[in-house]
Design a protein around this motif. Structure first.
Motif, short mmCIF file in Angstrom:
data_model
loop_
_atom_site.label_atom_id
_atom_site.label_comp_id
_atom_site.label_asym_id
_atom_site.label_seq_id
_atom_site.Cartn_x
_atom_site.Cartn_y
_atom_site.Cartn_z
N GLY A 62 -16.72 6.41 -1.09
CA GLY A 62 -17.85 5.85 -0.36
C GLY A 62 -18.69 4.94 -1.24
N LEU A 63 -18.85 5.33 -2.52
CA LEU A 63 -19.63 4.50 -3.45
C LEU A 63 -18.90 3.22 -3.80
CD1 LEU A 63 -20.91 7.36 -5.77
CD2 LEU A 63 -22.09 6.29 -3.87
N ILE A 64 -17.57 3.30 -3.90
CA ILE A 64 -16.78 2.09 -4.12
C ILE A 64 -16.96 1.13 -2.95
CG2 ILE A 64 -14.42 1.18 -4.27
CD1 ILE A 64 -13.70 3.76 -5.82
N GLY A 65 -16.96 1.69 -1.74
CA GLY A 65 -17.19 0.87 -0.57
C GLY A 65 -18.56 0.20 -0.61
N MET A 66 -19.56 0.94 -1.09
CA MET A 66 -20.89 0.36 -1.20
C MET A 66 -20.91 -0.80 -2.20
SD MET A 66 -23.13 3.89 -1.15
CE MET A 66 -24.65 3.07 -1.59
N ALA A 67 -20.23 -0.63 -3.33
CA ALA A 67 -20.17 -1.71 -4.31
C ALA A 67 -19.47 -2.93 -3.74
CB ALA A 67 -19.45 -1.22 -5.58
N LEU A 68 -18.34 -2.69 -3.05
CA LEU A 68 -17.61 -3.81 -2.44
C LEU A 68 -18.45 -4.47 -1.35
CD1 LEU A 68 -14.01 -2.28 -2.17
CD2 LEU A 68 -14.82 -4.01 -3.80
N GLY A 69 -19.17 -3.65 -0.58
CA GLY A 69 -20.02 -4.21 0.47
C GLY A 69 -21.10 -5.10 -0.11
N SER A 70 -21.70 -4.64 -1.23
CA SER A 70 -22.74 -5.44 -1.87
C SER A 70 -22.19 -6.75 -2.42
CB SER A 70 -23.40 -4.64 -3.01
OG SER A 70 -24.05 -3.49 -2.51
N MET A 71 -20.99 -6.70 -3.00
CA MET A 71 -20.43 -7.90 -3.64
C MET A 71 -19.76 -8.84 -2.65
SD MET A 71 -18.87 -6.43 -7.23
CE MET A 71 -17.84 -5.19 -6.45
N LEU A 72 -19.05 -8.28 -1.66
CA LEU A 72 -18.26 -9.12 -0.76
C LEU A 72 -19.01 -9.52 0.50
CD1 LEU A 72 -14.80 -7.30 -1.03
CD2 LEU A 72 -15.66 -9.24 -2.36
#
Length: 444
Positions: A62-72
């Motif tokens: 879930g945290l990886i998804g948050m990082a990707l969401g912020s960047m992408l």
């Protein structure tokens, strides 16, 4: 005077505080999401027969998804607007929450956790900016503090739902999260305006009309096309003058990254692992959730307390104190949980202090950058901070499988948080108001 400068100098209207409240509501979704998987950890682990490493990975997905969401996803906010991106992100969050609730396997649950994370990442990247853009200079710190408190509110709600489902179906927690995100989608679609800063810089066809409609709700005078031209010219000059910011501000940028990484590491360890670790240490599932809820309750007021303290002392100094106290209280907390009432009280302090650290990082960071590159600098810092958020649950799971006790894990996480204070000491010489001390000449 540019539009943002006018907003910064004018008094805050009730409509602006409503926008801050809407952003806080959306930040609640972050707290609910992270704590939903934490509070249901024991039940999820039992149903899917997970090891500590596998559960840590489930949290980290879930945290990886948050990082990707912020960047992408976040870059699209400057292309299509903050409001459309938030609506898209809320849609992803709704799908992810309901999907996790219905997942037949841990693999499918992990996939939907990733989707939820993408949505939350897109939400956070936009709401933090909107809360700042609609706040005046005097109340911006308080507005960000209130916004940050949304995490603790959402986490507390997750704990209350989780307590009501102890011994029942853990999927109920995710269903509630799904309905909450769907409600947010409807409310935001009706009430949230587009960022006036975006409209000023991108100049869509109806920009002037939309800006003036929002300004009227803010009890401010309308602007003209000439005012828009002035703002666009100022924005262009700012982007050109800030093109080489990284080379000039490399050292304070790295120090700020360390601050965010260490704080996020401790923050997500405390919020993700506490119920599961306490259950395995012998507490009942209900008692473990209660202890975790204490941390969430503290988090609802910690960021506001930081904002009030920062009015009395420099924000950096306050954050040093908060980080050291957080580290100390984390150790006291894990040693006191055998006495439930004491552990609950210390847990409230831990939640307040570590959540106050998040608000502090949001406050200290912008001071290191000129206004022309402030959003870029903070955006990178937030992205780097996700490294700590992602690594924390996974490292804890690996160490737990290797035989580490809950006390050892808490002491290790506390040591990481304490490193934040060292980075903040080094930050002092990079603040705009820093004046090097000079030695007085020796007298005979």
């Amino acid at each position: 005077m540019t539009l943002m400068a006018r907003i910064g100098a004018a008094p805050m209207s009730g409509y602006q505080w409503l926008i801050v409240a809407l952003c806080t509501f959306m930040n609640c979704l972050d707290g609910f999401d992270v704590m939903a998987v934490a509070y249901t950890g024991p039940s999820v682990t039992e149903e899917f027969a997970l090891t500590g490493s596998q559960f840590g990975l489930l949290v980290s997905v879930g945290l990886i998804g948050m990082a990707l969401g912020s960047m992408l996803l976040a870059p699209f906010a400057d292309l299509i607007g903050r409001r459309p991106l938030i609506l898209i992100s809320l849609t992803l969050g709704t799908i992810g929450m309901f999907g996790a609730a219905m997942a037949p396997s841990v693999t499918m649950m992990g996939l939907f956790r990733l989707v939820t994370g993408l949505g939350v990442g897109g939400i956070l990247a936009s709401t933090n900016v909107i809360a700042s853009e609609f706040s005046n200079t005097k109340n911006r710190g308080l507005a960000i503090g209130i916004y940050t408190a949304g995490y603790g509110i959402g986490a507390t709600l997750a704990s209350l739902v989780a307590r009501s489902t102890v011994g029942g179906d853990w999927r109920t927690v995710f269903y509630v999260g799904g309905f909450g995100t769907l409600l947010a989608l409807i409310v935001i679609a009706v009430l949230l305006p587009e960022s006036v800063a975006f409209l000023e810089q991108r100049r869509p066809q109806d920009a002037l009309e939309r800006i003036n409609r929002t300004l009227a709700r803010m009890r401010m005078d309308s602007i003209s096309e000439a005012d828009l031209d002035q703002g666009a010219a100022a924005g262009k000059n700012a982007r050109q003058s800030g093109s080489r910011w990284l080379k000039q501000l490399l050292t304070p940028t790295i120090l700020l990254w360390i601050v965010f990484i260490t704080i996020m590491f401790g923050f997500y360890f405390v919020n993700s692992w506490t119920p599961t670790l306490l259950t395995e240490e012998g507490l009942s599932e209900s008692a473990a959730v209660t202890a975790g809820m204490a941390i969430s309750i503290g988090g609802t007021v910690g960021s506001v307390l930081y904002g009030l303290a920062a009015r009395l002392r420099p924000p950096r100094v306050v954050l040093i104190g908060f980080s050291l106290l957080s580290a100390g209280m984390m150790i006291v907390f894990i040693l006191s949980t055998s006495i439930l009432w004491l552990g609950f009280g210390i847990g409230v302090l831990v939640g307040a202090l570590i959540n106050g650290c998040i608000a502090g990082a949001y406050t200290v960071g912008p001071l290191l950058y000129p206004s022309t590159v402030r959003s870029v600098g903070m955006g990178w810092a937030l992205g780097m901070g996700r490294i700590g958020a992602i690594l924390s649950p996974t490292i804890a799971g690996v160490l737990k499988d290797a035989g580490a006790s809950a006390t050892q894990l808490y002491v290790g996480a506390a040591a990481v948080v304490a490193l934040c204070a060292l980075a903040l000491v080094a930050v002092r010489k990079h603040e705009p108001d820093y004046t090097p001390a000079t030695k007085e000449p020796a007298t005979a």
